[in-house]
Design a protein around this motif. Structure first.
Motif, mmCIF file in Angstrom:
data_model
loop_
_atom_site.group_PDB
_atom_site.id
_atom_site.type_symbol
_atom_site.label_atom_id
_atom_site.label_comp_id
_atom_site.label_asym_id
_atom_site.label_seq_id
_atom_site.Cartn_x
_atom_site.Cartn_y
_atom_site.Cartn_z
ATOM 1 N N MET A 47 6.941 -0.915 -12.722
ATOM 2 C CA MET A 47 5.818 -1.841 -12.620
ATOM 3 C C MET A 47 5.915 -2.684 -11.351
ATOM 4 O O MET A 47 4.932 -2.872 -10.639
ATOM 5 C CB MET A 47 5.780 -2.746 -13.858
ATOM 6 C CG MET A 47 4.642 -3.755 -13.884
ATOM 7 S SD MET A 47 4.973 -5.367 -13.122
ATOM 8 C CE MET A 47 6.493 -5.880 -13.838
ATOM 9 N N ALA A 48 7.105 -3.186 -11.038
ATOM 10 C CA ALA A 48 7.277 -4.041 -9.871
ATOM 11 C C ALA A 48 6.970 -3.294 -8.576
ATOM 12 O O ALA A 48 6.279 -3.816 -7.692
ATOM 13 C CB ALA A 48 8.697 -4.604 -9.832
ATOM 14 N N SER A 49 7.453 -2.057 -8.464
ATOM 15 C CA SER A 49 7.202 -1.300 -7.238
ATOM 16 C C SER A 49 5.731 -0.931 -7.110
ATOM 17 O O SER A 49 5.155 -1.003 -6.013
ATOM 18 C CB SER A 49 8.073 -0.044 -7.188
ATOM 19 O OG SER A 49 7.748 0.844 -8.233
ATOM 20 N N ARG A 50 5.086 -0.577 -8.219
ATOM 21 C CA ARG A 50 3.658 -0.226 -8.161
ATOM 22 C C ARG A 50 2.795 -1.454 -7.895
ATOM 23 O O ARG A 50 1.791 -1.378 -7.195
ATOM 24 C CB ARG A 50 3.206 0.475 -9.443
ATOM 25 C CG ARG A 50 3.843 1.838 -9.719
ATOM 26 C CD ARG A 50 4.043 2.673 -8.470
ATOM 27 N NE ARG A 50 4.519 4.017 -8.733
ATOM 28 C CZ ARG A 50 5.769 4.413 -8.626
ATOM 29 N NH1 ARG A 50 6.715 3.557 -8.295
ATOM 30 N NH2 ARG A 50 6.100 5.677 -8.846
ATOM 31 N N LEU A 51 3.185 -2.591 -8.445
ATOM 32 C CA LEU A 51 2.462 -3.834 -8.191
ATOM 33 C C LEU A 51 2.593 -4.231 -6.717
ATOM 34 O O LEU A 51 1.604 -4.617 -6.076
ATOM 35 C CB LEU A 51 2.993 -4.947 -9.093
ATOM 36 C CG LEU A 51 2.339 -6.308 -8.960
ATOM 37 C CD1 LEU A 51 0.878 -6.253 -9.377
ATOM 38 C CD2 LEU A 51 3.086 -7.330 -9.816
ATOM 39 N N THR A 52 3.795 -4.111 -6.181
ATOM 40 C CA THR A 52 4.017 -4.415 -4.767
ATOM 41 C C THR A 52 3.195 -3.485 -3.892
ATOM 42 O O THR A 52 2.533 -3.924 -2.940
ATOM 43 C CB THR A 52 5.520 -4.274 -4.436
ATOM 44 O OG1 THR A 52 6.256 -5.163 -5.281
ATOM 45 C CG2 THR A 52 5.801 -4.600 -2.994
ATOM 46 N N LEU A 60 -2.696 -7.999 0.463
ATOM 47 C CA LEU A 60 -2.094 -9.261 0.037
ATOM 48 C C LEU A 60 -0.630 -9.376 0.444
ATOM 49 O O LEU A 60 -0.089 -10.475 0.486
ATOM 50 C CB LEU A 60 -2.213 -9.402 -1.484
ATOM 51 C CG LEU A 60 -3.647 -9.417 -2.009
ATOM 52 C CD1 LEU A 60 -3.652 -9.378 -3.538
ATOM 53 C CD2 LEU A 60 -4.394 -10.636 -1.508
ATOM 54 N N LEU A 61 0.019 -8.250 0.701
ATOM 55 C CA LEU A 61 1.394 -8.215 1.170
ATOM 56 C C LEU A 61 1.432 -7.359 2.438
ATOM 57 O O LEU A 61 0.497 -6.593 2.699
ATOM 58 C CB LEU A 61 2.318 -7.615 0.104
ATOM 59 C CG LEU A 61 2.555 -8.460 -1.149
ATOM 60 C CD1 LEU A 61 3.419 -7.700 -2.156
ATOM 61 C CD2 LEU A 61 3.198 -9.788 -0.812
ATOM 62 N N TYR A 170 2.952 -13.150 1.628
ATOM 63 C CA TYR A 170 1.489 -13.261 1.629
ATOM 64 C C TYR A 170 1.020 -14.013 2.873
ATOM 65 O O TYR A 170 0.044 -13.611 3.518
ATOM 66 C CB TYR A 170 0.999 -13.962 0.361
ATOM 67 C CG TYR A 170 -0.475 -14.274 0.410
ATOM 68 C CD1 TYR A 170 -1.411 -13.267 0.207
ATOM 69 C CD2 TYR A 170 -0.928 -15.558 0.687
ATOM 70 C CE1 TYR A 170 -2.768 -13.532 0.272
ATOM 71 C CE2 TYR A 170 -2.279 -15.832 0.754
ATOM 72 C CZ TYR A 170 -3.192 -14.822 0.545
ATOM 73 O OH TYR A 170 -4.529 -15.089 0.621
ATOM 74 N N ALA A 171 1.695 -15.108 3.209
ATOM 75 C CA ALA A 171 1.306 -15.897 4.387
ATOM 76 C C ALA A 171 1.453 -15.073 5.665
ATOM 77 O O ALA A 171 0.585 -15.138 6.554
ATOM 78 C CB ALA A 171 2.148 -17.169 4.471
ATOM 79 N N THR A 176 -1.273 -12.234 9.922
ATOM 80 C CA THR A 176 -1.428 -10.991 10.691
ATOM 81 C C THR A 176 -2.861 -10.485 10.610
ATOM 82 O O THR A 176 -3.439 -10.064 11.608
ATOM 83 C CB THR A 176 -0.458 -9.919 10.152
ATOM 84 O OG1 THR A 176 0.870 -10.427 10.208
ATOM 85 C CG2 THR A 176 -0.545 -8.643 10.965
ATOM 86 N N THR A 177 -3.443 -10.545 9.423
ATOM 87 C CA THR A 177 -4.820 -10.087 9.233
ATOM 88 C C THR A 177 -5.793 -10.960 10.006
ATOM 89 O O THR A 177 -6.721 -10.458 10.636
ATOM 90 C CB THR A 177 -5.184 -10.104 7.734
ATOM 91 O OG1 THR A 177 -4.232 -9.305 7.034
ATOM 92 C CG2 THR A 177 -6.567 -9.548 7.496
#
Length: 194
Positions: A47-52, A60-61, A170-171, A176-177
């Motif tokens: 779950m953590a890897s798929r969420l990331t 967002l990341l 996130y920041a 960057t975006t």
């Protein structure tokens, strides 16, 4: 069994079963606990890897976390990043503190989700969609806050560090975006002029 005995026990479920007189061997409970912990850990890591990966895909990341293997489409960078984070967490505390940290983070996710439900209720849309009585998100928020207050300061510190790392990532992605957005506008203006 008296509640005081259960509260002081390191294996309350096993104590209750032994008190019933069924005679179930203790090693079976050890095996069940081992399988449950392994299964929970595996599910959490997936779950953590798929969420990331999903957050990187949504911008967002940092986009590097969204890289996948060419043939299998496995998010390998996200898997490595979350595995390293899990290894660091595992080496800085015992199993109980790791589990409690995951619980706090999950409660934070549930809290955020229920706040989002309240915010999204205000949106008016033209199509049918799922609705729930407003009392349920408020009850869920209250229960999350209540459960979160039961955690110790060191668990909050561990969870806070992880949330802070996520906010920093996130920041970085947001900055960057924003920097690359004017460049894209200038490029599209040049294409229109030509």
């Amino acid at each position: 069994m008296p509640a005081a005995d259960l509260a002081g026990s390191t294996s309350p479920l096993l104590d209750v079963v032994n008190a019933t007189g069924f005679g179930i061997p203790e090693w079976i409970f050890g095996l069940v606990a081992l399988i449950a912990v392994a299964n929970g850990s595996l599910l959490t890591m997936i779950m953590a890897s798929r969420l990331t990966y999903g957050m990187a895909e949504q911008g967002l990341l940092p986009s590097v976390l969204g890289r996948v293997l060419p043939n299998r489409r496995t998010p390998w960078v996200a898997i490595i990043a979350t595995t390293v984070a899990a290894m660091i967490l595992s080496s800085t505390g015992d199993l109980a503190s790791l589990a409690e940290t995951v619980v706090v983070l999950l409660l934070f996710v549930f809290l955020s989700t229920n706040i989002a439900v309240l915010v999204l209720r205000k949106d008016r849309v033209d199509h049918q969609h799922f609705q729930i009585p407003v009392i349920f998100p408020y009850l869920a928020i209250a229960s999350c806050v209540l459960l979160m207050t039961q955690q110790s300061a060191d668990i909050w510190l561990r969870a806070g560090i992880l949330v802070a790392i996520g906010l920093v990532l996130y920041a970085i992605q947001h900055r960057t975006t924003r920097r690359s957005a004017p460049d894209r506008t200038a490029d599209s203006d040049r294409e229109v002029k030509h």
